[in-house]
Design an enzyme around this catalytic site. Structure first.
Site, PDB file in Angstrom:
ATOM      1  N   ALA A  42       0.981  -1.352  -0.103  1.00 37.25           N
ATOM      2  CA  ALA A  42       0.214   0.061  -0.043  1.00 37.25           C
ATOM      3  C   ALA A  42       1.210   1.454   0.077  1.00 37.25           C
ATOM      4  CB  ALA A  42      -0.925   0.175   1.369  1.00 37.25           C
ATOM      5  N   ASP A  45       2.471   1.314  -3.595  1.00 44.97           N
ATOM      6  CA  ASP A  45       1.213   2.358  -4.196  1.00 44.97           C
ATOM      7  C   ASP A  45       0.807   3.673  -4.003  1.00 44.97           C
ATOM      8  OD1 ASP A  45       0.638  -0.189  -5.409  1.00 44.97           O
ATOM      9  OD2 ASP A  45      -0.798  -0.573  -4.276  1.00 44.97           O
ATOM     10  N   GLU A 122     -11.470 -12.653 -12.849  1.00 38.21           N
ATOM     11  CA  GLU A 122     -10.276 -13.631 -11.583  1.00 38.21           C
ATOM     12  C   GLU A 122     -10.153 -12.769 -10.799  1.00 38.21           C
ATOM     13  OE1 GLU A 122      -7.510 -14.401 -15.131  1.00 38.21           O
ATOM     14  OE2 GLU A 122      -9.409 -13.875 -16.183  1.00 38.21           O
ATOM     15  N   LYS A 124      -6.996 -12.140  -8.011  1.00 41.48           N
ATOM     16  CA  LYS A 124      -5.730 -11.951  -8.085  1.00 41.48           C
ATOM     17  C   LYS A 124      -4.599 -12.651  -7.824  1.00 41.48           C
ATOM     18  CE  LYS A 124      -2.089  -8.271  -9.125  1.00 41.48           C
ATOM     19  NZ  LYS A 124      -1.662  -8.038  -8.688  1.00 41.48           N
ATOM     20  N   LYS A 325      -8.259  -3.711  -5.852  1.00 44.83           N
ATOM     21  CA  LYS A 325      -7.223  -4.356  -5.301  1.00 44.83           C
ATOM     22  C   LYS A 325      -7.688  -4.284  -4.471  1.00 44.83           C
ATOM     23  CE  LYS A 325      -3.098  -5.178  -5.976  1.00 44.83           C
ATOM     24  NZ  LYS A 325      -1.980  -3.764  -5.589  1.00 44.83           N
ATOM     25  N   CYS A 419      21.839   6.760  22.195  1.00 42.64           N
ATOM     26  CA  CYS A 419      21.531   5.175  21.294  1.00 42.64           C
ATOM     27  C   CYS A 419      21.169   4.438  22.190  1.00 42.64           C
ATOM     28  CB  CYS A 419      23.177   4.780  20.973  1.00 42.64           C
ATOM     29  SG  CYS A 419      22.928   3.385  20.207  1.00 42.64           S
ATOM     30  N   CYS A 442      29.857   0.829  17.790  1.00 45.45           N
ATOM     31  CA  CYS A 442      27.798   0.471  18.838  1.00 45.45           C
ATOM     32  C   CYS A 442      27.761  -1.709  18.685  1.00 45.45           C
ATOM     33  CB  CYS A 442      27.099   1.702  18.410  1.00 45.45           C
ATOM     34  SG  CYS A 442      25.778   0.933  18.302  1.00 45.45           S
TER      35      CYS A 442
END
Ligand code: IVH
Length: 684
Positions: A42, A45, A122, A124, A325, A419, A442
């Site tokens: 997604a 897209d 049909e 997908k 979709k 960190c 690190c």
């Protein structure tokens, strides 16, 4: 004169387009080549959509290398290239009913009619597209889609799949053409995927993100025996060229394929109108939960093959089909905690810890938050009820907080100043969305680098998956890359969960990884901005690691595709005394770097750059280009100083006159055909 505002806006669009192109290519490569996507379908897209919208608004900003002009994915180096006679296209997406309707309106407009043509809808399937060539009914060549024009020859692997017939049955007398290109999807069932991951977890191997990636990984095995051991299935949905199959519609085509011995995607149906299409879409969205295979939408095709022909295709996708979709599956849960992970390059990324929730049948307890700007943009707080989604499948993400559910007790998310692993103050460079730990020592970075070094994207040392590397680091046996080559079987055999056999196997795999190709090693070293693609580019230009390590930024910038970021990163990596020390140790430990395999080095058109003008009689442009590429030549889109050959069809344009001035070799179509014939290497 253009108003200044417009100029500025266009400039912004230009910059954003460049960014989008780069991001999309990066994610294409991760998805298609490495089988290891970083973002959900997604999200991808969305990027693609933004690119297309901007390009539509500013057509003159569409560059020749725009992803909107190609199909995605480049072939891997190891398998021989196969040119598809008919390009293997991809599909445009429709994300809602309105967009399905738009598709039908476009059909009508193109065909000059108010009537909606009969459609075939049909499922997908979410697998891997392949092409199977049958000559005189015998399976002779199988390939991946690759970039749509050229794929990879994976015949041996496909031949291990039970549902791919080795020999076709004739659906009806005289119905088998001399050559048939069957197209379809190779899939792994959800159950097969789970079982495979269970086995891999036991063997401390990296897990596949989803069935699609597992299918792709299983197919692209250099050893077909590995493919054979995976329960893959093939489902046919079409052919390359239906002309010689004696059928008139998609429904008949499928029936003929079934008659020839193929398994079809179940639950396809012919639909006379929009209402039936929509009803079938909802039906499939419901059915989806029960299906043994993952589907991510429904493909709607014009049923009449002659109409399909008339509609033809755009650069990337046919006009006669669209992929509707399914919406992403969402659920709400509570954001419990945010953890900060330190990556291989020091990038610190926030990860959401969630109260476990089932999202479309999968339990989700972690989700990516991308970076701190995302947290701020979405205004997420600890204790928030949040919407999470799995789009398609892959990586779950937090979409937004449900603001109405706030009690007031929610707390701001504290971003770390240091960190979390080594307490070094983090730095955030201007223009970057992430904070990084600048400490090269690190422990988190080291661990991730070691995991990367041994992984598939690195030297691919069998048996040294994530868990095994973690164990080696925890037990102190391995601190850096050279330590891997210092391991002894006795040490491994003593570790928990290991035995003599597994220890011996891993030692053998490490020994095998002492001989490695330059590009592989470069990618394995985990140099920032140097992934598989850049590593290939470098290895093709420089013969040895020494040559690369001594190169100056200007030398590196000369390579097509290597930009300032990459060049700077390489120079800083190789100038670092710690790198020099590590490479010296590796050499002492017997690391042998093989020169790059002559991928294309000996191909007949290597080094030549072709430009086409006019109409060819015997080839489509795409085919002509594919023929050049598979012989190692390159294609230019404009006449520039790199062009070596101009191929002239009928009615050539102004390029011909210019090429004459530049003394470029000019080939008529017949010369071009002779050139191809003379340089054929067993290709079609
Ligand atoms: S027809 C011209 N039918 O979806 C393209 N494709 O984006 C014709 N796919 O990778 C494709 N199920 O492999 C078609 N029933 C179906 C499909 C299907 C899955 C895949 C296809 C391709 C992608 C297209």
């Amino acid at each position: 004169m253009k108003p200044l505002l417009q100029v500025a806006e266009k400039e912004r669009a230009r910059r954003r387009l460049a960014e989008l192109r780069e991001q999309i290519s990066y994610h294409d490569h991760r998805y298609y080549v490495l089988d290891s996507p970083e973002i959900s379908d997604a999200e991808y897209d969305l990027l693609f959509r933004e690119l297309k919208d901007l390009e539509e608004r500013y057509p003159d900003l569409v560059s020749s290398d725009s992803p909107s002009r190609r199909v995605g994915g480049a072939p891997l180096a190891q398998f021989a290239p196969v040119a598809h006679r008919q390009p293997m296209l991809s599909l445009e997406n429709a994300f809602n009913e309105g967009e399905i309707r738009d598709f039908l309106v476009r059909l009508g407009r193109f065909l000059h009619t108010d009537q909606v043509p009969i459609l075939h809808a049909e499922p997908k399937l979410d697998g891997l597209a392949v092409e199977l060539v049958y000559e005189d009914g015998v399976f002779s060549l199988g390939s991946t889609r690759g970039d749509g024009l050229t794929g990879e020859n994976i015949t041996a692997n496909l031949a291990t799949i039970g549902s791919i017939p080795a020999r076709l049955q004739a659906p009806a007398p005289g119905m088998l053409p001399a050559r048939l290109e069957v197209r379809g999807e190779v899939c792994l069932s959800i159950a097969g995927f789970r079982e495979l991951n269970r086995q891999r977890a036991e063997a401390s191997e990296a897990l596949f993100a989803n069935p699609r990636n597992a299918a792709a990984g299983s197919l692209r095995q250099l050893d077909a025996a590995v493919t054979a051991a995976r329960p893959l299935e093939f489902f046919a949905y079409g052919v390359g060229d239906a002309a010689d199959f004696g059928v008139a519609t998609q429904a008949e085509l499928l029936a003929a394929l079934a008659g020839a011995g193929f398994q079809l995607i179940p639950h396809g149906r012919t639909c006379p109108d929009l209402a039936t299409v929509i009803a079938h879409f909802h039906h499939l969205a419901e059915l989806r939960r029960e299906l043994p295979y993952e589907i991510d939408g429904m493909v709607i095709k014009v049923n009449d093959l002659a109409l399909q022909q008339r509609l033809g295709a755009k650069a990337r996708s046919p006009r006669w089909a669209v992929a509707a979709k399914f919406a992403a599956v969402q659920a709400t849960t509570v954001l419990v905690r945010v953890e900060f992970q330190v990556g291989r390059t020091g990038a610190v990324t926030p990860v959401a810890r969630l109260e476990p929730v089932s999202v479309g049948g999968v339990t989700v307890s972690r989700a990516t938050l991308h970076n701190e700007d995302e947290i701020r943009r979405k205004d997420l707080r600890l204790g928030d009820t949040v919407v999470v989604q799995r789009a398609g499948e892959v990586i779950p993400e937090v979409v937004k907080p449900v603001v109405e559910k706030r009690s007031g007790a929610e707390q701001a998310i504290q971003l770390p100043a240091a960190c979390p692993e080594c307490a070094t103050p983090l730095v955030r460079k201007e223009g970057e969305a992430v904070r990084r730990c600048p400490n090269p020592l690190c422990p988190a970075q080291r661990l991730r680098s070691l995991i990367h070094f041994c992984s598939k994207a690195g030297l691919d040392i069998e048996g040294l998956g994530k868990k095994a590397v973690e164990q080696l680091v925890q037990t102190g046996l391995v601190r850096d890359i050279p330590d891997i080559y210092r391991l002894r079987a006795e040490q491994l055999a003593e570790l928990e969960g290991w035995g003599e056999k597994s220890a011996a196997n891993v030692i053998a795999a490490i020994a095998a990884a002492k001989r490695t190709r330059l590009a592989r090693l470069l990618a394995a070293l985990g140099i920032r901005h140097v992934g598989e693609v850049n590593a290939q580019l470098l290895a093709r230009r420089f013969p040895t690691l020494e040559a690369i390590s001594q190169a100056e930024e200007e030398d590196l910038l000369e390579i097509d595709g290597v930009g300032p970021q990459v060049a700077a990163s390489l120079v800083s990596f190789f100038r670092d005394p710690a790198t020099e020390e590590m490479l010296a140790q590796l050499r002492d430990l017997g690391l042998e770097i093989l020169p790059e395999e002559a991928r294309g080095e000996n191909l007949p058109l290597q080094g030549r750059v072709f430009l086409f003008t006019g109409t060819l009689e015997h080839f489509s442009r795409d085919e002509a280009k594919a023929r050049v590429k598979e012989r190692g030549g390159e294609i230019a889109t404009t006449l520039n100083r790199k062009v070596t050959d101009l191929v002239c069809g009928a009615k050539p344009g102004s390029k011909l006159t210019k090429a004459r001035e530049l003394a470029i070799t000019i080939l008529e179509e017949a010369d071009f055909q002779r050139l191809l014939a003379g340089s054929s290497q067993g290709y079609v």
